[in-house]
Scaffold this active site. Structure first.
Site, PDB file in Angstrom:
ATOM      1  CG  ASP A   1      -1.806   1.149   1.306  1.00  0.00           C
ATOM      2  OD1 ASP A   1      -2.409   1.460   0.275  1.00  0.00           O
ATOM      3  OD2 ASP A   1      -1.904   1.777   2.363  1.00  0.00           O
TER       4      ASP A   1
ATOM      5  CG  ASP B   1      -6.355   0.496   0.208  1.00  0.00           C
ATOM      6  OD1 ASP B   1      -6.419   1.239   1.195  1.00  0.00           O
ATOM      7  OD2 ASP B   1      -5.325   0.285  -0.444  1.00  0.00           O
TER       8      ASP B   1
ATOM      9  CB  THR C   1      -1.986   5.531  -1.820  1.00  0.00           C
ATOM     10  OG1 THR C   1      -1.905   4.120  -1.810  1.00  0.00           O
ATOM     11  CG2 THR C   1      -3.168   5.972  -1.025  1.00  0.00           C
ATOM     12  CB  THR C   2       0.914   2.968  -5.588  1.00  0.00           C
ATOM     13  OG1 THR C   2       0.715   2.273  -4.369  1.00  0.00           O
ATOM     14  CG2 THR C   2       2.297   2.722  -6.086  1.00  0.00           C
TER      15      THR C   2
END
Lengths: 535, 527
Positions: free
Chosen positions: B61, B387, B94-95
């Protein structure tokens, strides 16, 4: 050097521990000071104008600020040199007084210092330079007054105000949505403005930021926004026609300030105390209920029992609201802040049309909106943005825009931006110089040249040829005798700042010139610097 | 005398090109760091904390990785910040946001090197991002009105999100679970109502969603282990000694007998309280605070199930599930709303005993019990599930969806490319660069899966030349395929947030031409 001898040939000490101190005097001192002042101005120079760059500042705790607001940059810069600190002060006082033009004032002062250095090399005495600057600044300020234009707007037609705020915002990172932000700022100022007295109390505008969403989601709330939620999770989240009791006393057992002890030595006393305690909470809640409150906002915490009683009697409550917010709520809702339960009366309650709780994003962030207040003279600008730095920068930009709008309401005069005012002043000062006999004449000319450096920096930052552009604009101003021509930073294709709608406030510009002159005079008058060499 | 310093001793200043270089390098380093975790075949990272015990976290994550890094480079911090915001706001991507911002800066660096002013680049990026967003808006699918389809959309989104995580083996199972849980929320984004309980043991497959509510607590000794038609009082009150709250009160006695009397009175008081509680006609009492042995015994005598020390969230959830209100005073039993549920029983999961409330009145809350081989697996599973839940709960409100697998990036890139061709001036270089940065995302996905990215992306680009094409990279089979057929969907809101915050962050870094670092604050306790 700091050692003197009395009539018997014994040394006596003027400066204590002089070997530990460094000392600069005479022309060296002035040169050193000027160099320091220039160094600060050089840092800010590239931030000037709509195409100015930002600075990234890393604080002592590793926190990061990205800004192009002059005052903020200087304040966070960790400056050590005394003269550099003076420049920081200069920008700060512009910020306090006007709120905008904090970069310009420093660039201006830097240019004045640079010119002063040249005059010093010519052998002109610093005091004469200072006096010349003083005269020149008077000429410039008067000229500004002459070229200033009255600026017409009223509450229904605030378009001109929006245009001015847009000029301010266009130099910030938020210029992507400068139109909407400028509108927000103007509406906020007009909402709290007292047009009769021509005064605006900016304290009534609260700027609140929350990370998340996008810049376009920024909104103006006619009311108050507080970063709190209801004290009990099951209290109603939406209250209409709220009567608000604003309390600064906790829903807790009394804590007298004098030291005291209640001794329990018999069972009876224990019992009575217990009863009293229960009654105490009951009474507190009942009092709020009796005066007709439908929402309690309290500065302090609640005891669990009191909390439940509130919930139980269907009286929603908010706890731990800060003092400033409390005052704002009181102003907005027309309520009074009540320090004791005994003093609660129905008249002291504030009134608001809607109070609602709103949650954001995936985290449990909630905020409380208080809207349609009795006295709408308090507004909140609620900023959303991609990250913390963005929000902080937007806050600063909005603050600048608010200040500009306020200044316009206070004083309707404007001058044209984009360096137009500076060029016009420079021409006026240059022309005036010839009338002064004596050495000051040179200083006055130097002042005129220093004024040119602002449009020069603007052109440079916009990627134009500075000298070419400036001379072109200057000749245009003289030829047509119109002081509205400035630097075309945004590549629109015209130099006429009236067409581009680039204004600045007259007082802002005047203040810039006066403040910069003052500081430069102060620096020029220093001829001896004594400092501890360790620092 | 030349002035040599205006800053304090340890403060430093970097200007112009050097400053820009420093921020580019920092930002790209961060983006390269998380790059390898992107996509369904992304790798994980082991994070070892420097704190005591050197706790180890295994995750892919982006937000979690970046949160635990100690970074000194200011530009890198900006990227960490945007990934954190992405996590808070939409929960996933988020990446991607960091990778995209890094790619944008990498392209910007090339442009700056070829003497294009950063402000021009920013102007180009802005136009491009606006255009890209519009391109996405044109292609969104909205199935809000068709519950059947909407549910399947959600399922597909959940699967897409989960397939890049540790849960990918059982993604169908978990996707079902997540969708069910989110549907129970009925449009609220308050994920607190979904409780995730982690119990080591068993395998990930054994995880389950429980319609009721599970409280990770034990039932008091000697109290009934099973209650049907329970009436529950949820309370937040002191059940230990119930101190006198009036400030400064203290007990002063002069003989042993008086001590005994006071103690008696105290007990009496507690008894009173318990009696009042019992008078509510309940058979289950849940308190947030401690319950001492004495009142516990009283409850046991009355045949009431007493549960102590349910933490605050537990209490709130329980209130939510059973429809009871959280009480702190007990004088008016008739007006306190009690919670109800059909059955309370003690259940065993693995070796632990838990309390299970089932048949609750309001079905908003639910519990997900995660099982797995180790704590690390469970932690990562929780993050992944979180997520998925975040994305789903956001999608319920904004039901627009897109195809996944690099499809949105290609659509945007195509549109942006077209804009570049139409734009006159230096800006067009920046717009072109933007489209290159967008293509970098499918490239990275392919690279991470060990595929021939150049070949695949070229194919993809060709496919996208036709209007209305649904082609994306199918990592599983290693080829270009129709994303609609394979059911790879993503939420529009996530993509939009990625696009906007990445552009914003890169713009912010590009605008910087000077970095001033203050002297680090000295620790004073050393002296």
């Amino acid at each position: 050097m700091a050692l003197a001898f009395d009539e018997f040939g014994r040394p006596f000490i003027i400066l204590r521990e002089q070997d530990q101190k460094t000392r600069l005097r005479g022309i060296d001192a002035q040169k050193a000071n000027i160099a320091a002042g220039k160094a600060v101005a050089r840092i800010l120079r590239s931030s000037l104008g709509p195409k100015g760059m930002d600075k990234m500042l890393q604080g002592p705790d590793g926190d990061i600020t990205i800004t192009n607001d002059g005052a903020t940059i200087l304040e966070q810069m960790d400056v050590d040199n005394q003269i550099a600190k003076l420049m920081v002060e200069l920008s700060r006082s512009q910020d306090y007084e006007i709120g905008d033009g904090t970069t310009g004032v420093v660039v201006m002062a830097g240019a004045l210092l640079e010119q002063a250095e040249r005059q010093l090399d010519r052998g002109i005495h610093p005091i004469r330079i200072a006096e010349g600057y003083e005269m020149a600044s008077r000429v410039a300020v008067e000229h500004l007054e002459r070229i200033a234009q009255k600026f017409e707007f009223d509450i229904n037609n605030f378009e001109p105000l929006v245009q001015t705020c847009m000029t301010t915002l266009s130099s910030k990172i938020v210029n992507r949505c400068k139109r909407s932000l400028a509108e927000i700022a103007v509406k906020a100022v007009l909402a709290v403005a007292d047009l009769e007295r021509r005064d605006v109390n900016l304290d009534l505008i609260k700027v609140e930021g929350k990370v998340g969403g996008k810049l376009e989601d920024t909104e103006l709330i006619y009311g108050i926004l507080i970063d709190k939620d209801m004290s009990h999770p099951q209290m109603p989240k939406h209250i209409e026609d709220a009567h608000i009791a604003i309390l600064t006393c906790p829903f807790e057992p009394p804590k007298p300030k004098t030291k005291h002890k209640v001794d329990i030595d018999t069972v009876e006393k224990f019992e009575t105390l217990r009863k009293q305690e229960q009654q105490y909470f009951d009474e507190m809640v009942q009092k709020c209920k009796d005066v007709g409150a439908t929402l309690v906002i309290c500065q302090w915490g609640f005891d669990d029992e009191a909390n439940h009683l509130l919930m139980h009697r269907n009286l929603p409550a908010v706890r731990w609201v800060g003092g400033v917010e409390l005052e704002l709520i009181a102003i907005a809702t027309g309520g009074r802040i009540v320090p004791r339960f005994q003093e609660l009366t129905p008249e002291k309650l504030g009134k608001a049309g809607v109070v609602r709780e709103k949650s954001f994003g995936t985290t449990k962030e909630r905020m409380l909106y208080i809207e349609h207040c009795a006295n709408s003279k308090a507004v909140t600008v609620f900023i959303r943005g991609g990250n913390k730095m963005m929000i902080e920068e937007t806050k600063r930009s909005i603050h600048d825009a608010l200040c500009v709008a306020r200044n316009l309401i206070r004083n309707k005069s404007i001058v044209y931006g984009g360096g137009a005012a500076e060029i016009a002043c420079s021409l006026a000062v240059d022309a005036a110089a010839d009338k002064y006999p004596g050495v000051e004449q040179y200083a006055i000319r130097a002042f005129a040249e220093a004024l040119d450096s602002v449009p020069m920096a603007l052109a440079e930052n916009s990627g134009l040829q500075p000298i070419e552009t400036l001379s072109a604009v200057k000749s245009q101003q003289i030829k047509e005798n119109i002081p509205f021509y400035g630097i075309d930073c945004n590549d629109v294709g015209t130099n006429d700042m009236r067409e581009q709608n680039v204004f600045e406030t007259l007082i802002g510009k005047q203040q810039q010139i006066l403040l910069a002159t003052q500081v430069v005079k102060m620096i020029l008058k220093i001829d001896d610097v004594i400092s501890n060499s360790e620092y | 005398m030349p002035i040599d310093k205006i800053f304090k001793d340890d403060a430093s200043e970097e200007k112009g090109e050097r400053a820009r270089m420093a921020s580019f390098v920092g930002a790209m380093a961060i983006s390269d760091l998380v790059k390898s975790t992107l996509g369904p075949k992304g790798m994980d990272k082991i994070l070892q904390s420097t704190g005591r015990g050197h706790a180890v976290t295994v995750t892919n994550d982006g937000a979690t990785i970046l949160k635990s890094l100690h970074i000194d480079n200011p530009a890198a911090k900006v990227l960490v910040d945007i990934s954190k915001v992405q996590d808070d706001e939409v929960g996933d991507g988020t990446t991607s946001v960091v990778v995209l911002a890094g790619e944008l800066l990498r392209e910007a660096e090339k442009l700056v090197a070829s003497k294009i002013h950063p402000m021009t680049i920013i102007a180009g990026y802005r136009m491009a991002s606006e255009c890209a967003r519009n391109a996405l808006l044109k292609r969104v699918i909205n199935n809000k009105d068709d519950p059947e389809k909407f549910r399947s959309d959600l399922l597909k989104i959940a699967m897409t999100t989960l397939c890049s995580k540790i849960l990918s083996q059982d993604k169908e199972h978990f996707a079902e679970m997540a969708v069910d849980a989110v549907f129970r929320l009925k449009g609220s984004t308050n994920l607190e109502a979904i409780q995730i309980i982690k119990k080591p043991g068993g395998s990930l497959k054994d995880s389950f969603l429980d319609e009721g509510f599970i409280l990770d607590k034990k039932i008091g000794i000697g109290q009934p282990k099973r209650i049907e038609n329970a009436k529950i009082l949820v309370a937040n009150t002191a059940m230990d000694t119930d101190k006198v709250k009036i400030y400064g009160a203290r007990v002063r006695v002069d003989s042993m007998t008086k001590v005994a009397e006071i103690e008696g009175a105290e007990k009496e008081k507690m008894k009173d309280k318990v009696k009042k509680i019992i008078a509510h006609g309940i058979n289950c009492f849940v308190n947030r605070q401690l319950i001492y042995n004495f009142p516990e015994e009283l409850f046991a005598d009355a045949g009431i199930l007493a549960i102590e020390h349910a933490d605050f969230e537990g209490i709130e959830r329980l209130g939510l599930v059973t429809g009871g209100e959280i009480a702190s005073t007990f004088d008016n039993p008739e007006s306190v709303k009690l919670g109800h549920c059909k059955l309370i029983e003690e259940i065993m999961i693995g070796e632990d005993k838990l309390i299970h409330f089932s048949g609750c009145e309001m079905g908003q809350a639910c519990s997900i019990v995660l099982r797995g081989a180790s704590h690390h697996v469970l932690d990562e599973a929780e993050r992944s599930l979180h997520d998925a839940l975040c994305v789903l709960s956001q999608t319920v409100n904004d039901s627009r969806v897109l195809l996944g697998g690099g499809w949105p990036e290609m659509v945007m890139a195509k549109e942006v490319d077209e804009l570049a061709r139409k734009t006159a001036g230096k800006k067009s270089h920046a717009i072109e660069a933007f489209s290159r940065a967008l293509v970098a995302i499918p490239t990275t996905i392919a690279d991470n899966a060990g595929l021939d990215s150049a070949e695949l992306v070229a194919q993809l680009r060709a496919e996208h030349h036709n209007d209305g094409c649904n082609a994306g990279i199918d990592v599983i089979s290693g080829s270009v395929g129709d994303m609609e057929e394979r059911g790879i969907y993503e939420a529009f809101k996530v993509k939009q947030a990625v696009l906007l915050s990445a552009t914003e962050a890169s713009e912010m870094i590009l605008r910087v031409d000077e970095i001033i670092t203050c002297a680090p604050r000295r620790r004073e306790d050393r002296m």
